[in-house]
Enzyme design. Structure first.
Site, PDB file in Angstrom:
ATOM      1  N   HIS A 175     -15.010 -10.748   8.292  1.00 46.64           N
ATOM      2  CA  HIS A 175     -15.108 -12.106   7.779  1.00 46.64           C
ATOM      3  C   HIS A 175     -16.273 -12.243   6.806  1.00 46.64           C
ATOM      4  O   HIS A 175     -16.195 -13.003   5.838  1.00 46.64           O
ATOM      5  CB  HIS A 175     -15.276 -13.093   8.944  1.00 46.64           C
ATOM      6  CG  HIS A 175     -13.975 -13.487   9.570  1.00 46.64           C
ATOM      7  ND1 HIS A 175     -13.891 -14.170  10.744  1.00 46.64           N
ATOM      8  CD2 HIS A 175     -12.692 -13.296   9.165  1.00 46.64           C
ATOM      9  CE1 HIS A 175     -12.618 -14.387  11.047  1.00 46.64           C
ATOM     10  NE2 HIS A 175     -11.876 -13.861  10.105  1.00 46.64           N
ATOM     11  N   ARG A 179      -0.464 -11.650   5.822  1.00 47.17           N
ATOM     12  CA  ARG A 179      -0.646 -11.176   7.199  1.00 47.17           C
ATOM     13  C   ARG A 179      -0.451 -12.354   8.149  1.00 47.17           C
ATOM     14  O   ARG A 179      -1.111 -13.380   8.005  1.00 47.17           O
ATOM     15  CB  ARG A 179      -2.035 -10.586   7.387  1.00 47.17           C
ATOM     16  CG  ARG A 179      -2.341  -9.403   6.468  1.00 47.17           C
ATOM     17  CD  ARG A 179      -3.746  -8.882   6.739  1.00 47.17           C
ATOM     18  NE  ARG A 179      -4.066  -7.733   5.916  1.00 47.17           N
ATOM     19  CZ  ARG A 179      -4.712  -7.805   4.741  1.00 47.17           C
ATOM     20  NH1 ARG A 179      -5.088  -8.989   4.274  1.00 47.17           N
ATOM     21  NH2 ARG A 179      -4.980  -6.714   4.061  1.00 47.17           N
ATOM     22  N   GLU A 215       3.537   3.398   5.863  1.00 52.67           N
ATOM     23  CA  GLU A 215       2.156   3.534   6.335  1.00 52.67           C
ATOM     24  C   GLU A 215       1.899   4.847   7.061  1.00 52.67           C
ATOM     25  O   GLU A 215       0.745   5.158   7.363  1.00 52.67           O
ATOM     26  CB  GLU A 215       1.818   2.376   7.278  1.00 52.67           C
ATOM     27  CG  GLU A 215       1.923   1.006   6.641  1.00 52.67           C
ATOM     28  CD  GLU A 215       1.705  -0.098   7.651  1.00 52.67           C
ATOM     29  OE1 GLU A 215       0.566  -0.589   7.749  1.00 52.67           O
ATOM     30  OE2 GLU A 215       2.677  -0.471   8.351  1.00 52.67           O
ATOM     31  N   ASP A 272      -3.548   2.577   5.973  1.00 52.75           N
ATOM     32  CA  ASP A 272      -3.058   3.329   7.129  1.00 52.75           C
ATOM     33  C   ASP A 272      -2.481   4.676   6.719  1.00 52.75           C
ATOM     34  O   ASP A 272      -2.616   5.662   7.446  1.00 52.75           O
ATOM     35  CB  ASP A 272      -1.989   2.523   7.869  1.00 52.75           C
ATOM     36  CG  ASP A 272      -2.592   1.622   8.938  1.00 52.75           C
ATOM     37  OD1 ASP A 272      -3.743   1.866   9.345  1.00 52.75           O
ATOM     38  OD2 ASP A 272      -1.926   0.660   9.348  1.00 52.75           O
ATOM     39  N   ARG A 321     -11.692   5.488   9.019  1.00 54.96           N
ATOM     40  CA  ARG A 321     -12.771   5.254   8.053  1.00 54.96           C
ATOM     41  C   ARG A 321     -13.872   4.386   8.621  1.00 54.96           C
ATOM     42  O   ARG A 321     -14.964   4.319   8.083  1.00 54.96           O
ATOM     43  CB  ARG A 321     -12.217   4.613   6.779  1.00 54.96           C
ATOM     44  CG  ARG A 321     -11.543   3.293   7.028  1.00 54.96           C
ATOM     45  CD  ARG A 321     -10.979   2.745   5.751  1.00 54.96           C
ATOM     46  NE  ARG A 321     -10.176   1.568   6.050  1.00 54.96           N
ATOM     47  CZ  ARG A 321      -9.896   0.633   5.180  1.00 54.96           C
ATOM     48  NH1 ARG A 321     -10.356   0.739   3.962  1.00 54.96           N
ATOM     49  NH2 ARG A 321      -9.173  -0.388   5.500  1.00 54.96           N
ATOM     50  N   CYS A 353       0.248  -2.225  -1.495  1.00 51.14           N
ATOM     51  CA  CYS A 353      -0.498  -3.402  -1.046  1.00 51.14           C
ATOM     52  C   CYS A 353      -1.789  -3.049  -0.335  1.00 51.14           C
ATOM     53  O   CYS A 353      -2.490  -3.924   0.160  1.00 51.14           O
ATOM     54  CB  CYS A 353       0.373  -4.272  -0.141  1.00 51.14           C
ATOM     55  SG  CYS A 353       0.805  -3.492   1.427  1.00 51.14           S
TER      56      CYS A 353
END
Length: 571
Positions: free
Chosen positions: A188, A295, A430, A454, A464, A501
């Site tokens: 965030h 999402r 993915e 992914d 990561r 994306c």
């Protein structure tokens, strides 16, 4: 002079004095309550929670008109956490059972709750544990009678902290930039800094220990670099680079309404990734051609119950209507056993990264999935919507999903509710299995979307966010590039639309590479759109294609990097 490296969130270069914000939870008081003290201590906790709720509400009311939509949404998330029984009621029960003081009990429960998020495989959901800790710190600050973070400095400064809550970021009106030890690109903190266009670097590790108040800092939000106590030569060099960057960002604004077409006439679609319907406004302002990834997880997180069909429909409809006829691609629920929803909690597998997540989870919970499918279908009657299925690996997963879509359509017909009979259904690539099966997938689906984040992690077996192996995370590894390339080729041969994306789509250094692979649909954070558009306008696909073909033929990572650098430098 020394430098610290992290993940750059953008915003350019800033130079200023450091202000280090100390974490209140490093040395909390811990003691047992004596007889007769419990009720007063519980009341003290209730008062602190109410004070924080009031602070968040007041901060939301005081947001400037031009404040990004993400700001209010993030304040709402933190306010909701203060109503979450898993945090508040559990802390009360801990106080009653163990007779701990309020500060320690609330901190301990927040730590327990955050630890559940920390084990999640999905980076976006893992970062939500930081929200819990940030809310807890704000409550503890009130319990301790500590000075509000916004009073830490009245003069412009670069704030350095182990972590910082969105509410505190909004309070620090004098901030030139932020250097944060924790977090990643989906935290965030990062989302808000990016939307505010404030230079920020996250994932710095130990910056809050190494930097001291009044140190001169250079913070490069593009390169993910913080230089501490720079000498005069370095300072002058970065002052020139900062001025050049500011001029370049101003120049980019003129591209908002310019058609996205390469020098040799190839039309490209630039779409945006969003997490909440309110973010559609930022996508439109940046000139997005649509939403390439919406999402849906925000509807399901930080709550004890599942969102109903009508609640989901209203959220999806809001995004579809806001985009005014432009396509909105809604990804179905991407949670699973490692990130189980409270209402559907179960035993997590030993290896959650390879467990029942995303479409596997939805197929295992068909009633939950059908509620979401009906909501998305209903929203499709309000504009241009598309359905995107995450983490497909098997042909039978596609078949099962399409049968459930048909079932949801039949249920809506029975109710007499409108929807788009031809709602496009696409799949995310993915995992390597999906890329290798792309020829089959394009025969069953209407479009593909490559989730590079992914795909890279599954191909290289690298998380990561794990600092021990993060250096091995390589987006331009030859194996990764070949999987992306073969997916794009399979889709183009079949005439099936394909997009990228993941973060690679928003990395301007990868734009020419993806164009040379044949990609004509990109989806990214709105803040990256104009920089990527500039690369596309300057590119010549007819020249790039043969050079990229040679690059993909190489299995030498060093040579691939060199060829990629030449693509960027020479155009």
């Amino acid at each position: 002079m020394f430098s610290i490296h992290g993940t750059g969130i953008g915003g350019g270069i800033v130079i200023g004095r450091a202000r280090v914000l100390e974490s209140l939870q490093r040395d909390l008081p811990r003691y047992r309550l004596r007889d007769g003290q419990l009720e007063a201590e519980l009341a003290r906790l209730e008062t602190a929670i109410e004070v924080v709720k009031t602070e968040l509400f007041a901060l939301g009311e005081d947001l400037p008109v031009d404040c990004p939509d993400e700001a209010r949404a993030l304040l709402d998330v933190h306010a909701m956490l203060l109503e979450d029984p898993a945090l508040v009621q559990a802390a009360r029960e801990t106080m009653r059972e163990h007779r701990w003081n309020a500060e320690w009990a609330f901190s301990a429960q927040a730590g327990h709750l955050a630890a559940q998020f920390a084990d999640l495989e999905d980076a976006y959901l893992r970062e939500r544990g930081r929200d819990v800790q940030q809310v807890a710190e704000r409550v503890i600050r009130v319990l301790l009678g500590s000075t509000d973070v916004s009073m830490a400095a009245a003069e412009p400064a670069i704030f350095v902290a182990e972590d910082i809550a969105p509410a505190d970021m909004l309070s620090l009106r004098s901030a030139l930039g932020f250097g944060i030890d924790l977090g990643g690109a989906t935290s965030h903190t990062a989302i808000l800094a990016r939307s505010m266009n404030v230079p920020a670097v996250v994932g710095l590790g130990r910056a809050s220990d190494l930097v001291v108040d009044d140190d001169w800092l250079i913070l490069d939000g593009e390169a993910g670099l913080v230089i501490v106590a720079p000498d005069d030569i370095v300072l002058e060099q970065y002052r020139r680079r900062r001025a050049e960057g500011e001029r370049a960002r101003e120049d980019l604004k003129r591209l908002v309404h310019v058609p996205t077409v390469t020098r040799d006439g190839v039309a490209v679609q630039l779409q945006a990734n969003i997490e909440r319907p309110e973010e559609a406004a930022a996508a439109l302002a940046a000139g997005a051609d649509g939403i390439g990834l919406f999402r849906s997880e925000f509807l399901f997180l930080n709550r004890r119950d599942l969102p109903g069909e009508d609640e989901q429909f209203e959220a999806y409809r809001a995004a579809v209507v806001a985009m005014d006829g432009r396509p909105v691609t809604i990804r179905t629920l991407d949670v699973g056993a490692d990130k189980a929803l409270p209402a559907l909690s179960g035993t997590a597998p030993q290896n959650p990264a390879l467990g029942q997540r995303a479409i596997r989870y939805c197929l295992a919970e068909p009633e939950v999935f059908l509620v979401q499918l009906r909501a998305i279908l209903r929203a499709s009657a309000c504009g241009s919507a598309r359905l995107l299925i995450p983490m497909l690996a098997h042909s039978h997963e596609i078949d099962q999903t399409l049968r459930l879509v048909d079932l949801a359509k039949g249920q809506l017909r029975g109710r007499g509710q409108a929807f788009d009979e031809r709602l496009p259904v696409g799949g995310m690539v993915e995992v390597p299995a999906a890329a290798l099966s792309a020829g089959l997938f394009v025969r069953k689906l209407d479009f593909l979307s490559i989730g590079t984040n992914d795909l890279i992690q599954y191909t290289l077996a690298i998380d990561r966010a794990d600092h021990d192996v993060a250096s091995l995370y390589e987006p331009f590894h030859p194996a990764v590039l070949r999987l992306i390339g073969m997916t794009i080729r399979a889709a183009r041969r079949a005439g099936t639309p394909v997009a990228v994306c993941g973060e690679m789509a928003g990395d301007w250094a990868a734009t020419r590479l993806l164009l040379g692979m044949g990609l004509t649909q990109f989806s990214m954070h709105p803040a990256s759109l104009l920089r990527v558009k500039q690369e596309i306008l300057d590119a010549d696909v007819s020249r790039l294609s043969p050079r990229v073909a040679r690059l993909l033929y190489s299995d030498d990572p060093v040579r691939v990097r060199a060829l990629l650098a030449r693509l960027v430098d020479e155009g």
